[in-house]
Design a protein around this motif. Sequence first.
Motif, PDB file in Angstrom:
ATOM      1  N   LEU A 110       2.034  10.350   7.625  1.00  0.00           N
ATOM      2  CA  LEU A 110       0.850  10.654   7.141  1.00  0.00           C
ATOM      3  C   LEU A 110      -0.247   9.661   7.092  1.00  0.00           C
ATOM      4  N   SER A 111      -1.470  10.031   7.280  1.00  0.00           N
ATOM      5  CA  SER A 111      -2.610   8.996   7.344  1.00  0.00           C
ATOM      6  C   SER A 111      -3.800   9.370   6.650  1.00  0.00           C
ATOM      7  N   THR A 112      -4.657   8.559   5.694  1.00  0.00           N
ATOM      8  CA  THR A 112      -5.806   8.790   5.357  1.00  0.00           C
ATOM      9  C   THR A 112      -6.650   7.727   6.285  1.00  0.00           C
ATOM     10  N   HIS A 113      -6.065   7.018   7.179  1.00  0.00           N
ATOM     11  CA  HIS A 113      -6.797   6.037   8.015  1.00  0.00           C
ATOM     12  C   HIS A 113      -7.351   6.496   9.422  1.00  0.00           C
ATOM     13  N   GLU A 114      -8.313   6.210   9.752  1.00  0.00           N
ATOM     14  CA  GLU A 114      -9.049   6.766  11.153  1.00  0.00           C
ATOM     15  C   GLU A 114      -7.986   6.320  12.351  1.00  0.00           C
ATOM     16  N   GLU A 120      13.511  12.929   5.867  1.00  0.00           N
ATOM     17  CA  GLU A 120      14.264  12.238   5.089  1.00  0.00           C
ATOM     18  C   GLU A 120      13.538  10.788   4.564  1.00  0.00           C
ATOM     19  N   ALA A 121      12.247  10.595   5.214  1.00  0.00           N
ATOM     20  CA  ALA A 121      11.730   9.386   4.700  1.00  0.00           C
ATOM     21  C   ALA A 121      10.346   9.784   4.924  1.00  0.00           C
ATOM     22  N   LEU A 122       9.402   8.824   4.108  1.00  0.00           N
ATOM     23  CA  LEU A 122       7.772   9.210   4.135  1.00  0.00           C
ATOM     24  C   LEU A 122       6.915   7.959   4.069  1.00  0.00           C
ATOM     25  N   LEU A 123       6.131   8.018   5.048  1.00  0.00           N
ATOM     26  CA  LEU A 123       5.177   6.757   5.231  1.00  0.00           C
ATOM     27  C   LEU A 123       3.858   7.205   5.099  1.00  0.00           C
ATOM     28  N   VAL A 124       2.783   6.483   4.392  1.00  0.00           N
ATOM     29  CA  VAL A 124       1.386   7.096   4.258  1.00  0.00           C
ATOM     30  C   VAL A 124       0.662   5.815   4.896  1.00  0.00           C
ATOM     31  N   TYR A 125      -0.192   5.842   5.702  1.00  0.00           N
ATOM     32  CA  TYR A 125      -0.860   4.757   6.251  1.00  0.00           C
ATOM     33  C   TYR A 125      -2.264   5.046   5.666  1.00  0.00           C
ATOM     34  N   CYS A 126      -2.850   4.079   4.741  1.00  0.00           N
ATOM     35  CA  CYS A 126      -3.966   4.295   4.085  1.00  0.00           C
ATOM     36  C   CYS A 126      -4.894   3.317   4.348  1.00  0.00           C
ATOM     37  N   ASP A 127      -6.123   3.295   4.206  1.00  0.00           N
ATOM     38  CA  ASP A 127      -7.357   2.792   4.755  1.00  0.00           C
ATOM     39  C   ASP A 127      -7.773   1.893   3.411  1.00  0.00           C
ATOM     40  N   SER A 128      -7.316   0.728   3.241  1.00  0.00           N
ATOM     41  CA  SER A 128      -7.532  -0.076   1.947  1.00  0.00           C
ATOM     42  C   SER A 128      -9.083  -0.758   1.866  1.00  0.00           C
ATOM     43  N   SER A 129      -9.547  -0.429   3.005  1.00  0.00           N
ATOM     44  CA  SER A 129     -10.980  -0.952   2.745  1.00  0.00           C
ATOM     45  C   SER A 129     -12.025   0.009   2.258  1.00  0.00           C
ATOM     46  N   LYS A 130     -11.385   1.327   1.857  1.00  0.00           N
ATOM     47  CA  LYS A 130     -12.297   2.364   1.142  1.00  0.00           C
ATOM     48  C   LYS A 130     -12.044   2.314  -0.446  1.00  0.00           C
ATOM     49  N   ASN A 131     -13.408   2.322  -1.005  1.00  0.00           N
ATOM     50  CA  ASN A 131     -13.271   2.459  -2.569  1.00  0.00           C
ATOM     51  C   ASN A 131     -12.425   3.775  -2.889  1.00  0.00           C
ATOM     52  N   ASP A 132     -12.510   4.909  -2.198  1.00  0.00           N
ATOM     53  CA  ASP A 132     -12.014   6.151  -2.860  1.00  0.00           C
ATOM     54  C   ASP A 132     -10.572   6.190  -2.176  1.00  0.00           C
ATOM     55  N   LEU A 155      -7.484   5.520  -3.146  1.00  0.00           N
ATOM     56  CA  LEU A 155      -6.411   6.032  -4.400  1.00  0.00           C
ATOM     57  C   LEU A 155      -6.691   7.687  -4.233  1.00  0.00           C
ATOM     58  N   GLU A 156      -7.753   8.133  -4.387  1.00  0.00           N
ATOM     59  CA  GLU A 156      -8.237   9.399  -4.597  1.00  0.00           C
ATOM     60  C   GLU A 156      -7.800  10.306  -3.380  1.00  0.00           C
ATOM     61  N   SER A 157      -7.961   9.700  -2.098  1.00  0.00           N
ATOM     62  CA  SER A 157      -7.407  10.296  -0.816  1.00  0.00           C
ATOM     63  C   SER A 157      -5.946  10.232  -0.609  1.00  0.00           C
ATOM     64  N   LEU A 158      -5.561   9.026  -1.328  1.00  0.00           N
ATOM     65  CA  LEU A 158      -3.791   9.070  -1.377  1.00  0.00           C
ATOM     66  C   LEU A 158      -3.451  10.323  -2.526  1.00  0.00           C
ATOM     67  N   ASN A 159      -3.761  10.356  -3.508  1.00  0.00           N
ATOM     68  CA  ASN A 159      -3.274  11.216  -4.481  1.00  0.00           C
ATOM     69  C   ASN A 159      -3.491  12.681  -3.949  1.00  0.00           C
ATOM     70  N   SER A 160      -4.738  12.871  -3.183  1.00  0.00           N
ATOM     71  CA  SER A 160      -4.798  14.141  -2.503  1.00  0.00           C
ATOM     72  C   SER A 160      -3.806  14.407  -1.449  1.00  0.00           C
ATOM     73  N   LEU A 161      -3.422  13.488  -0.657  1.00  0.00           N
ATOM     74  CA  LEU A 161      -2.475  13.805   0.452  1.00  0.00           C
ATOM     75  C   LEU A 161      -1.106  13.636   0.111  1.00  0.00           C
ATOM     76  N   THR A 162      -0.819  13.043  -1.090  1.00  0.00           N
ATOM     77  CA  THR A 162       0.635  13.181  -1.505  1.00  0.00           C
ATOM     78  C   THR A 162       0.870  14.404  -2.294  1.00  0.00           C
ATOM     79  N   GLU A 163      -0.300  15.159  -2.791  1.00  0.00           N
ATOM     80  CA  GLU A 163       0.005  16.097  -3.593  1.00  0.00           C
ATOM     81  C   GLU A 163       0.282  17.431  -2.523  1.00  0.00           C
ATOM     82  N   LYS A 164      -0.213  17.231  -1.336  1.00  0.00           N
ATOM     83  CA  LYS A 164       0.057  18.415  -0.376  1.00  0.00           C
ATOM     84  C   LYS A 164       1.478  18.232   0.060  1.00  0.00           C
ATOM     85  N   VAL A 165       2.144  17.232  -0.017  1.00  0.00           N
ATOM     86  CA  VAL A 165       3.679  17.152   0.173  1.00  0.00           C
ATOM     87  C   VAL A 165       4.415  17.149  -1.077  1.00  0.00           C
TER      88      VAL A 165
END
Length: 310
Positions: A10-14, A76-88, A90-100
């Motif tokens: 999954l990704s929160t990164h462009e 069987e395994a989960l990887l989330v690619y996040c954009d660490s340059s954004k201030n929000d 963790l909010e995007s990450l929590n929203s994404l993980t809630e969906k799964v």
Amino acid sequence: MESLPSLIILSTHEKGGEDIVKGILELECVPEPSFVMDGIQCWQWEMENKYYTASVQLASVSYPECCMSWILTHGEALLVYCDSSKNDVLESLNSLTEKVGEFEAEVQLLVCDSCASEDSNVGLSRLKAQQWCISNGWELIELNPAVAETEESEDDDDFPESWGFKRIRQALHAHTWSNLNMKDSRGSRLNAVLQSVATVEDSSISSVHETDEVLYTRLAEMAVSDDKSEHNSDEQNCELGESVDPSLLEDCLHRYDDDFENLFSNFEHLKRTAASLPPEQRRDYAEKVAVAFWRAMGGDQDEVNDCDSD
């Protein structure tokens, strides 16, 4: 198409999951996916190491909330690619993980390009990222950590931590995929473990090099732990060197249900138990631990009997 166990990306990164797939496969350009359905693209990865082979799907999922049935069946395994340059982030990450939220993967990797510095007001710092990972049971992996910190780690640490796609591949290789096939060399490796446990002298090991054979080295070390070890086995209620009822040792070992990951995560406890025993009983217990690991890796009881007869 054959149903294969999958790494859910999954990704929160462009940049998206394709960049992760390209890095894992060590390719300059991402190939055509081997399987496509609404919101899912899959690339097959033929995994191989010295212990096993496995066919795995790298599945980039765009809309996880619409694909939960597929994720629960194949993931069987989960990887989330996040954009660490954004201030929000963790909010995007929590929203994404809630969906799964229904998907409870044994391997959970939080991947970013590079964490922000601790004194920066922009982006996700390593401290905040690690705190989130610890609270939620994830592992943080930076693809390009700060150069200065990496060099310092390599200079000061005899066994520097891996990072980037190398660490991602290591974490995935450490998972016991449901369709893995153990290589034929298992019997000779088990025999080597049991031989080392049975024949090594009663002396402390001065150093242990962290290589791919570290598990076997540690099993052998378990049989010869220095009686001056500072660790006591309170659960066994005994002093160092005092003989213990074998049934208590069996109960201690069977507590981990022959599950490889459970055994490995509790290895230090098993080692402390062995250190509390007299030499003869220590060797016997170490051999039982070796056999437990063997069974947890899918080994046959007949091969254990063959090693005993040798």
